[in-house]
Design an enzyme around this catalytic site. Structure first.
Site, PDB file in Angstrom:
ATOM      1  N   GLU A  19       0.818  -1.214   0.000  1.00  0.00           N
ATOM      2  CA  GLU A  19       0.000   0.000   0.000  1.00  0.00           C
ATOM      3  C   GLU A  19       0.852   1.265   0.000  1.00  0.00           C
ATOM      4  O   GLU A  19       0.505   2.254  -0.634  1.00  0.00           O
ATOM      5  CB  GLU A  19      -0.903  -0.007   1.239  1.00  0.00           C
ATOM      6  CG  GLU A  19      -1.857   1.177   1.293  1.00  0.00           C
ATOM      7  CD  GLU A  19      -2.734   1.138   2.524  1.00  0.00           C
ATOM      8  OE1 GLU A  19      -3.570   2.037   2.665  1.00  0.00           O
ATOM      9  OE2 GLU A  19      -2.570   0.216   3.352  1.00  0.00           O
ATOM     10  N   ASP A  20       1.993   1.231   0.685  1.00  0.00           N
ATOM     11  CA  ASP A  20       2.748   2.470   0.910  1.00  0.00           C
ATOM     12  C   ASP A  20       3.992   2.622   0.043  1.00  0.00           C
ATOM     13  O   ASP A  20       4.566   3.707  -0.012  1.00  0.00           O
ATOM     14  CB  ASP A  20       3.181   2.543   2.386  1.00  0.00           C
ATOM     15  CG  ASP A  20       1.992   2.662   3.328  1.00  0.00           C
ATOM     16  OD1 ASP A  20       0.890   2.975   2.841  1.00  0.00           O
ATOM     17  OD2 ASP A  20       2.168   2.438   4.544  1.00  0.00           O
TER      18      ASP A  20
END
Length: 754
Positions: free
Chosen positions: A72-73
């Site tokens: 996600e990051d």
């Protein structure tokens, strides 16, 4: 990793190497990124992995804890990369956790800027719960993630602290309890309590701290006395290899909850002082060739015998308080928790709660579903119950569309506190606290619920509204002639029972409506002396339903007759063409007035909705006729409307007589085309006439066509044909105007007069 490495030291070297690789991957992926607290971001996934390791989770779960934020990051890290580097199981957990985190973050961001944040957050929580049902490890990783976030919540803004703490108390702490992970549940509750009710939290913390040394001394004295009694026993050392006795701190939220629930002061809470006894049985010696199931049953029986023997020793040195003994070994909690609880008066005169359990029972109590990966036998105790509520989550997803309703159902039916009751044959049933015999009956089977006439609890007859308690034995009395009562909805608790009760009454209303529609048609045909059996054959009814309703199910025809959307005469004309010839629509007689119909329009024998057709815009005074549409009521046309002329030819059976009410006229919107020779001031003169006539046009458009002919298009309300004619004559008095025409939606024109 310094805190994590000792926790994985006893794992095989290959598994330790995999965890180290996952750590290096996560460390490099998050390099240079800090949390809001200012710490390097890698501290968060390491903390999550450490929590999972303390729970005894499997290696794939610990790796997923380290990697859960990478996709996600971090740019360039995909699920495919995770699978290639660490395997499909790690990918599945990371993918589920990533989906959950995205939903939660999106909901949190939008909740900050939108009034609809509550509904949005409910939808995100629904999607989160469904995503987590694919693999229980996703739930455990999410709980570890939430626990560390709660530990570091102080770095967030106050409003965000409140929202996250409320979500934790409402969803994640009950979820941990349902999974039996007491270690996480208690800490989540206390952390959320600290932010949701800071004054109450600070008060309890201060009060407990002031006498902490005194309580610690009392506990140490009681522990020493109990240890001496257990070691002096002649039988216990033969059965156990280790006895772990320690003081147990009561959690602040648990104390606060008990004070509120029982309306007690802090001094009236008996179990502030607590001791936990954990017994580790020696390996059981069984004859060679004993099958595994028999050996497990023997071990479980011996565990229980050891615990009961130990409580007898406790009661021999201290006086038990009456009514304060709870046997959760014979009757486990729905989440699999097993233990003996007894409150005694110690020699110091202080009440002390003593909890007694085996090592296996303790692992299940602390780690719940996580015990599946660390203690094989413990996973089977509540496995069926967990499978049931995971299945319930999926069923609710299919049954409930509204996200807020779904979340309420989850809180009530799944995450709420539970009671465990028993059937007469000893089958354990888990129900929400506050459930009644009606909830119990519908849980067993819908048919049992629908035919319930009474109930016995522990052998005594009770009202159906009686609230069941933990350990009750419930017997349902039924009668095949009995039916549900509307009053049951006043005390049924579970959504399943309430839904089934409502469904019964909806089905009953439908059956009554079908019979009424059938009777209406049959009576009409008999009155006309027509062959009822012949005309009401299934094939003819299907064809009539297709023409009039648009489906081929005669039930829809009967329901339309019951609701007044169709009349028996309309259906009769379709079933019997000869009847249609006898009953031509034009001369049909008028029905009783129906003031709900727009514009004061009466339609023969129908109480369904009517609307004025936009193709010809009929107004009061026009000769009109109705056309029975499919699912949109009756459309009213002028008798000379080209569409109506076509419908009379193509579908005469759907055309019905209509007329205007002779009572107080209503307003009708008309479009007019004012035709004139173009000149300066023409539009102003027409608007002056309208003002003098006290008319306020809704729409005015003007233009000039070929030959210097001006057209002024007006939209306004008139009460009928005579009103329209008077307005037309006033406009025609304006110099240069040659005609005033009615304008239809299809572009057609006609004289404004009748």
């Amino acid at each position: 990793m310094e805190e994590l490495r000792p926790l994985i030291a006893d794992r095989p070297e290959q598994e330790r190497a995999r965890i180290e690789r996952a750590y290096v991957f996560a460390r490099d992926a998050h390099a240079g990124v800090n949390r809001k607290s200012g710490e390097p971001y890698i501290t968060h996934p390491v903390a999550v992995a450490t929590i999972l390791a303390r729970l005894g989770m499997d290696t794939d779960s610990i790796m997923a804890g380290l990697l859960h934020d990478t996709v996600e990051d971090v740019d360039g890290v995909t699920f495919e990369v995770i699978e290639r580097e660490f395997g499909p199981d790690v990918r599945r957990i990371v993918e589920g956790e990533t989906k959950v985190s995205k939903l939660s973050k999106q909901g949190s961001q939008q909740a900050e800027v939108r009034d609809t944040g509550r509904d949005l957050q409910a939808e995100n929580l629904r999607q989160m719960l469904i995503a987590m049902t694919d693999d229980l490890r996703i739930i455990v990783v999410k709980l570890a993630d939430r626990l560390h976030n709660m530990r570091t919540l102080g770095a967030m803004k106050p409003e965000k602290q409140q929202r996250i703490a409320r979500e934790t108390m409402d969803i994640f702490a009950p979820l941990a309890h349902r999974l039996g992970i007491g270690q996480i549940k208690w800490e989540l509750e206390d952390l959320a309590f600290q932010y949701l009710q800071p004054d109450a939290y600070a008060y309890l913390q201060s009060r407990l701290r002031t006498r902490q040394e005194e309580r610690d001394a009392l506990i140490q004295q009681a522990v020493a006395q109990l240890r001496e009694a257990l070691e002096d026993d002649l039988e216990l050392p033969e059965w156990v290899s280790d006895i772990d006795i320690a003081g147990r701190s009561k959690h602040l939220w648990s104390i606060h909850n008990k004070m509120q629930r029982e309306n007690k002061t802090l001094e009236q809470i008996f179990d502030l002082l607590a001791i936990r006894v954990i017994l580790t049985p020696k390996p059981l010696s069984v004859p060679p060739g004993t099958d595994e199931k028999r050996r497990e049953r023997a071990e479980e029986t011996r565990e229980k015998r050891i615990c009961y023997h130990t409580v007898s020793i406790v009661h021999s040195i201290w006086t038990p308080l009456p009514g304060r003994f709870k046997d959760y070994i014979a009757v486990p909690k729905p989440n699999g928790y097993q233990s003996l609880h007894t409150t005694v008066i110690s020699q110091s005169g202080q009440p002390i709660e003593v909890q007694i359990r085996s090592r296996r029972m303790h692992e299940v109590a602390e780690y719940g579903v996580a015990a599946h990966w660390m203690y094989k036998q413990g996973a089977t105790l509540a496995q069926k119950d967990r499978e049931n509520w995971i299945a319930q989550l999926r069923e609710l997803q299919n049954e409930i569309n509204d996200a807020s309703d779904y979340l309420d159902a989850v809180k009530t039916d799944i995450l709420s506190q539970r009671v465990r009751v028993f059937t007469p044959k000893g089958l354990a049933i888990s129900l929400p606290v506050g459930s009644t015999p009606i909830d119990f009956a519908y849980h067993i089977h819908t048919r049992i619920g629908e035919t319930t006439v009474g109930a016995r609890v522990n052998g005594s007859i009770v009202p159906l509204s009686h609230k069941l308690q933990n350990g009750d034995m419930v017997e349902i009395v039924t009668s095949k002639h009995s039916k549900p009562s509307q009053g049951w909805l006043n005390f049924a608790v579970t959504r399943s029972a309430r839904s089934k009760i409502r469904h019964h009454f909806r089905q009953q209303e439908r059956e009554e409506a079908l019979q009424h529609g059938h009777d209406l048609l049959e009576r009409y045909l008999r009155k006309r002396q027509l062959p009822v059996r012949q005309l009401m054959r299934t094939k003819l009814l299907e064809e009539a339903t297709q023409k009039l309703v648009g489906t081929r199910n005669p039930d829809d025809l009967y329901l339309a007759l019951h609701a007044g959307k169709l009349t028996p005469s309309v259906v009769g004309r379709v079933l019997s063409p000869s009847l249609a010839q006898e009953q031509a629509p034009a001369p049909a007689r008028r029905s009783l007035p129906n003031p709900t119909e727009p514009g004061g329009v009466y339609v023969e024998g129908l109480s369904t909705a009517t609307k004025l057709a936009q193709c010809c815009n009929p107004i009061r005074g026009d000769q009109i006729m109705g056309y029975l549409t499919r699912g949109r009521g009756v459309s009213i046309h002028r008798i000379d409307c080209p569409n109506m002329i076509r419908l009379l030819k193509d579908e005469p059976e759907r055309c019905v007589a209509a007329s205007w009410d002779s009572g107080t006229p209503g307003g009708t919107i008309v479009d007019l085309d004012v035709v004139a020779e173009d000149r300066a001031g023409l539009l102003a003169d027409v608007l002056t006439v309208l003002a003098n006539e006290k008319r306020s046009p809704m729409k005015v458009e003007a233009g000039v066509s070929a030959g210097n002919t001006a057209h002024i298009y007006l939209r306004l309300a008139v009460t009928g044909q005579s009103d329209l004619e008077a307005l037309r004559e006033a406009i025609l008095r304006v110099p240069g105007i040659s005609d005033v025409l009615r304008a239809g939606k299809n572009g057609g024109r006609g004289r404004a007069s009748a």
